[in-house]
Design a protein around this motif. Structure first.
Motif, PDB file in Angstrom:
ATOM      1  N   LEU A  61     -23.796  12.457  21.846  1.00  0.00           N
ATOM      2  CA  LEU A  61     -22.671  11.762  21.227  1.00  0.00           C
ATOM      3  C   LEU A  61     -22.937  11.492  19.754  1.00  0.00           C
ATOM      4  O   LEU A  61     -22.042  11.659  18.912  1.00  0.00           O
ATOM      5  N   ASP A  62     -24.157  11.078  19.418  1.00  0.00           N
ATOM      6  CA  ASP A  62     -24.490  10.800  18.015  1.00  0.00           C
ATOM      7  C   ASP A  62     -24.289  12.036  17.150  1.00  0.00           C
ATOM      8  O   ASP A  62     -23.717  11.962  16.053  1.00  0.00           O
ATOM      9  N   ASP A  63     -24.768  13.193  17.635  1.00  0.00           N
ATOM     10  CA  ASP A  63     -24.627  14.434  16.869  1.00  0.00           C
ATOM     11  C   ASP A  63     -23.163  14.831  16.727  1.00  0.00           C
ATOM     12  O   ASP A  63     -22.738  15.313  15.673  1.00  0.00           O
ATOM     13  N   TYR A  64     -22.408  14.629  17.797  1.00  0.00           N
ATOM     14  CA  TYR A  64     -20.987  14.974  17.769  1.00  0.00           C
ATOM     15  C   TYR A  64     -20.242  14.143  16.723  1.00  0.00           C
ATOM     16  O   TYR A  64     -19.429  14.663  15.958  1.00  0.00           O
ATOM     17  N   LEU A  65     -20.532  12.839  16.672  1.00  0.00           N
ATOM     18  CA  LEU A  65     -19.871  11.977  15.702  1.00  0.00           C
ATOM     19  C   LEU A  65     -20.242  12.369  14.281  1.00  0.00           C
ATOM     20  O   LEU A  65     -19.386  12.405  13.378  1.00  0.00           O
ATOM     21  N   THR A  66     -21.512  12.677  14.058  1.00  0.00           N
ATOM     22  CA  THR A  66     -21.985  13.000  12.710  1.00  0.00           C
ATOM     23  C   THR A  66     -21.471  14.350  12.231  1.00  0.00           C
ATOM     24  O   THR A  66     -21.070  14.504  11.064  1.00  0.00           O
ATOM     25  N   THR A  67     -21.461  15.339  13.132  1.00  0.00           N
ATOM     26  CA  THR A  67     -21.138  16.708  12.730  1.00  0.00           C
ATOM     27  C   THR A  67     -19.645  16.994  12.734  1.00  0.00           C
ATOM     28  O   THR A  67     -19.126  17.618  11.807  1.00  0.00           O
ATOM     29  N   TRP A  68     -18.952  16.512  13.780  1.00  0.00           N
ATOM     30  CA  TRP A  68     -17.570  16.950  13.975  1.00  0.00           C
ATOM     31  C   TRP A  68     -16.520  15.875  13.773  1.00  0.00           C
ATOM     32  O   TRP A  68     -15.378  16.192  13.454  1.00  0.00           O
ATOM     33  N   ARG A  69     -16.854  14.619  13.998  1.00  0.00           N
ATOM     34  CA  ARG A  69     -15.825  13.589  14.020  1.00  0.00           C
ATOM     35  C   ARG A  69     -16.145  12.459  13.058  1.00  0.00           C
ATOM     36  O   ARG A  69     -16.505  11.350  13.450  1.00  0.00           O
ATOM     37  N   LYS A  70     -15.994  12.739  11.777  1.00  0.00           N
ATOM     38  CA  LYS A  70     -16.200  11.696  10.775  1.00  0.00           C
ATOM     39  C   LYS A  70     -15.177  10.571  10.925  1.00  0.00           C
ATOM     40  O   LYS A  70     -15.464   9.423  10.568  1.00  0.00           O
ATOM     41  N   ASP A  71     -13.989  10.893  11.456  1.00  0.00           N
ATOM     42  CA  ASP A  71     -12.974   9.852  11.638  1.00  0.00           C
ATOM     43  C   ASP A  71     -13.423   8.819  12.677  1.00  0.00           C
ATOM     44  O   ASP A  71     -13.214   7.617  12.511  1.00  0.00           O
ATOM     45  N   LEU A  72     -14.073   9.284  13.753  1.00  0.00           N
ATOM     46  CA  LEU A  72     -14.606   8.353  14.734  1.00  0.00           C
ATOM     47  C   LEU A  72     -15.779   7.563  14.164  1.00  0.00           C
ATOM     48  O   LEU A  72     -15.954   6.380  14.471  1.00  0.00           O
ATOM     49  N   GLY A  73     -16.568   8.230  13.336  1.00  0.00           N
ATOM     50  CA  GLY A  73     -17.672   7.542  12.674  1.00  0.00           C
ATOM     51  C   GLY A  73     -17.202   6.410  11.783  1.00  0.00           C
ATOM     52  O   GLY A  73     -17.862   5.370  11.681  1.00  0.00           O
ATOM     53  N   GLU A  74     -16.048   6.585  11.151  1.00  0.00           N
ATOM     54  CA  GLU A  74     -15.494   5.530  10.307  1.00  0.00           C
ATOM     55  C   GLU A  74     -15.106   4.308  11.140  1.00  0.00           C
ATOM     56  O   GLU A  74     -15.259   3.169  10.696  1.00  0.00           O
ATOM     57  N   LEU A  75     -14.590   4.536  12.351  1.00  0.00           N
ATOM     58  CA  LEU A  75     -14.276   3.410  13.232  1.00  0.00           C
ATOM     59  C   LEU A  75     -15.538   2.617  13.552  1.00  0.00           C
ATOM     60  O   LEU A  75     -15.534   1.384  13.545  1.00  0.00           O
TER      61      LEU A  75
END
Length: 352
Positions: A144-158
């Motif tokens: 999940l951490d890699d997915y947020l960092t690599t593909w989903r910057k919008d989720l990372g902002e949340l």
């Protein structure tokens, strides 16, 4: 309910869009069967409160409709907010915003905006956790951490807006080692969530979240609770029965039942719903919004592809999107195919 009982109970408010997994989250935390929640659909129509035990703690979980969405009428929104606040009074220990990993984060960003406007900045920065759902959509070996960092910057902002607090209750894989040890992945996930909530409370130095709206709700709940107790004491007994004692002892269980009735009887609180979520203006979307919509659909589709193909397909799609027209589509497809073939050959050579 006594003060000590109230303090020992961990109150959680579960929020999320329709289909985000609110119902599943409540069931997982409290170990409920779906039928025990009293609804057969994910789209809950009314706010509800469930009590139980999780990881050795008394837990109360409040959930309800997605009142923060623009599709909710102001009258209904006021009623849902009032009910949610009264049921979680004197204040939740955490808000849990369910966020599906396979959807754009625009509605969740709006939900955080509404929470901040309604309860104050600390409701988001100090008391909200992002609870990721639908993690089965990720690749089997994708973290999940890699997915947020690599593909989903919008989720990372949340996650950043919520003080980097996030969790998931969905166990992926589990593994034979955990099963041999007798460790239940889901139970461990729930225990991990409660530990994070308690850690956040310790950092904030508060017993639970509070704000003027919750203070108003708690005052009204207590007033109604006292009224209901007095009404029960004033009930006239039959003539042949002796008069009741001047002071009637009320057990903790009775007080808890009276409080639950009082919480449910609270009407509209002083909530300015029109200001926290104004009706969206109907205007034609700009070209950039159209391109962003295409991009969201593209990346959503790519998440279904194997990891090996994903980067190469993304490269080809970028070329096709920004060159445009038939030439761009042809060129993008060619670039994506060539990149995929190169990656395949490299992988084959490594395995020889």
């Amino acid at each position: 309910m006594s003060a000590s009982a109230s303090q020992s109970e961990l109150r959680l408010v579960v929020l999320g869009r329709t289909g985000a997994g609110r119902r599943s989250a409540v069931s997982t935390i409290l170990g409920l069967q779906d039928s025990q929640q009293g609804t057969e659909t994910e789209d809950l129509q009314e706010c509800s409160k469930h009590r139980g035990k999780a990881a050795g703690r008394k837990v109360a979980v409040v959930s309800g409709p997605a009142w923060f969405g623009s599709g909710c009428e102001p009258v209904e929104r006021r009623r849902h907010v009032s009910s949610m606040v009264a049921l979680s009074s004197p204040g939740p220990h955490a808000f849990l915003l369910c966020v599906p990993v396979n959807q754009p984060a625009d509605e969740e960003a709006q939900a955080l905006d509404v929470l901040q406007e309604l309860f104050g900045p600390s409701a988001v920065s100090s008391s909200t956790f992002i609870l990721f759902t639908h993690t089965e959509e990720l690749e089997e070996d994708e973290q999940l951490d890699d997915y947020l960092t690599t593909w989903r910057k919008d989720l990372g902002e949340l996650v950043k807006r919520c003080g980097d607090r996030y969790h998931t209750l969905e166990a992926r894989g589990g593994g034979e080692e955990e099963e041999e040890k007798g460790e239940e992945p889901v139970m461990k996930a729930v225990e991990g969530l409660l530990e994070k909530v308690e850690h956040a409370l310790a950092e904030s130095g508060t017993q639970h979240f509070s704000c003027p709206l919750y203070q108003e709700a708690e005052e009204r709940v207590r007033e109604r609770q006292e009224e209901m107790v007095r009404e029960r004491r004033r009930m006239e007994p039959p003539e042949e029965s002796p008069p009741p004692p001047a002071e009637e002892n009320v057990t903790e269980e009775e007080m808890e039942a009276v409080r639950e009735e009082a919480e449910k009887s609270i009407g509209d609180l002083n909530v300015d719903v029109e200001s926290i979520l104004p009706a969206p203006a109907i205007v034609p979307p700009p070209p950039s919004s159209f391109l962003w919509g295409l991009w969201e659909r593209l990346t959503g589709w790519l998440r279904w592809l194997p990891t090996l193909v994903r980067r190469e397909a993304l490269l080809g799609a970028l070329v096709g999107l920004f060159v445009g027209g038939p030439v761009g589509g042809t060129l993008g497809a060619t670039v994506g195919s060539v990149a995929t073939e190169v990656s395949r050959r490299k992988t084959t050579e490594k395995t020889k």
